[in-house]
Design an enzyme around this catalytic site. Structure first.
Site, PDB file in Angstrom:
ATOM      1  CB  SER A 161      -0.946  -0.035   1.194  1.00  0.00           C
ATOM      2  OG  SER A 161      -1.921   0.982   1.104  1.00  0.00           O
ATOM      3  CG  ASP A 234      -6.845  -3.283  -3.316  1.00  0.00           C
ATOM      4  OD1 ASP A 234      -7.665  -2.590  -2.687  1.00  0.00           O
ATOM      5  OD2 ASP A 234      -5.620  -3.163  -3.178  1.00  0.00           O
ATOM      6  CG  HIS A 265      -5.830  -2.251   0.279  1.00  0.00           C
ATOM      7  ND1 HIS A 265      -5.067  -1.868  -0.803  1.00  0.00           N
ATOM      8  CD2 HIS A 265      -5.352  -1.526   1.337  1.00  0.00           C
ATOM      9  CE1 HIS A 265      -4.187  -0.964  -0.435  1.00  0.00           C
ATOM     10  NE2 HIS A 265      -4.329  -0.741   0.863  1.00  0.00           N
TER      11      HIS A 265
END
Length: 298
Positions: A161, A234, A265
């Site tokens: 991320s 995601d 995610h």
């Protein structure tokens, strides 16, 4: 009339969102101040029981004291021969939540690993920002390259991320110091991410001060092998961001793409064969291919 009302409503929402974005974008992007889990940091018990781990306090060039944990191989001779992983976490957690990452890199891949806590996160001082976190990452890399045992070890960057954006930037600026890059579920840039979260923000991305231009930085990486790990489900960072980063990458050292059909995610790291994919990448990118047996995919 309905169309006019829709336009006015959309404009009002955009203006209101723009005001929040302009004044509070750092708080929105780096919510450590408001998330107890991001600020409170407890060292997992297994660090002491299973993995030798030392707290490191670093002072950055802008005089901020940040924390990291260094998990070095028990034997110095082994430590200096094995790679060192610099793990860079996302925007909502901290290094106290990286037990799976630590265990796999340390136990299964026999790596040293350094877990960095950005300013404002965990026990680190300071207030998070793009400029500040970049300084933090550089400070951690400099520490590894100056360490009496680890200074000549191969360095692997692992980022998920926001951590992926941090890793891309750090790799682009330090190609001669880094040997491999692993990124998971990261984004092209903050201005390109915002419209996928809330479409009206498309018209006000010019007010962003936190950019993280990974789409530009990844093109600068020419000689580092890169592994792209992408969760197809995601919903926070559209998989298209990862696909475009993969296409933009033109490293001469090789790149690999791995998609996890049921990964989102937050859970991509738990998907079947996630660590096997990383091992296969490291076998050709870092390790001697005959020096390590593969793990069974379960």
């Amino acid at each position: 009339m309905v169309l006019l009302e829709s336009i006015l409503t959309g404009t009002t929402i955009a203006i209101g969102s723009g005001t929040l974005l302009y004044y509070y974008q750092k708080e929105l992007l780096y919510p450590a101040k408001y998330r107890k889990k991001s600020r409170d940091f407890t060292v997992p018990k297994f660090f002491d029981e299973e993995i030798p781990c030392t707290e490191v306090i670093l002072t950055t060039k802008d005089k901020v004291r940040i924390r990291a944990y260094l998990c070095k191989r028990k034997n110095d001779e082994e430590a200096c021969e094995r790679p060192t992983v610099l793990a860079l976490h996302g925007n909502r957690g901290n290094i106290g939540k990286q037990s799976s990452i630590t265990r796999n890199f340390y136990h299964n891949f026999k790596c040293n690993i350094m877990l960095l806590s950005y300013r404002g996160y965990g026990s680190s001082d300071g207030i998070p920002s793009e400029e500040g976190i970049k300084i933090d990452a550089q400070t951690a890399l400099d520490y590894i390259k100056q360490h009496p045992i680890l200074h000549d070890t191969k360095v692997i960057l692992y980022g998920s991320s926001l951590g992926g954006a941090v890793a891309i930037d750090l790799a682009a600026k330090n190609e001669d110091e880094i040997d491999a890059l692993i990124i998971e579920n990261t984004f092209l840039s903050i201005p390109k991410l915002l419209p996928t979260l809330f479409y009206p923000l498309k018209y006000i991305t010019f007010i962003c001060t936190q950019i993280w231009p990974s789409d530009e930085q990844i093109k600068k990486i020419k000689k580092i092998p890169i592994l792209f790990l992408s969760g197809k489900l995601d919903a926070l960072v559209s998989q298209q961001h990862m696909k475009e980063l993969y296409e933009l990458s033109n490293t001469l050292a090789g790149k690999e793409w791995k998609e996890f059909p049921y990964g989102n995610h937050g859970n991509t790291i738990t998907q079947p064969c996630y660590w096997n994919v990383i091992e296969e990448f490291l076998l050709w990118a870092i390790f001697d291919k005959n020096s390590k047996r593969g793990m069974n995919c379960q």
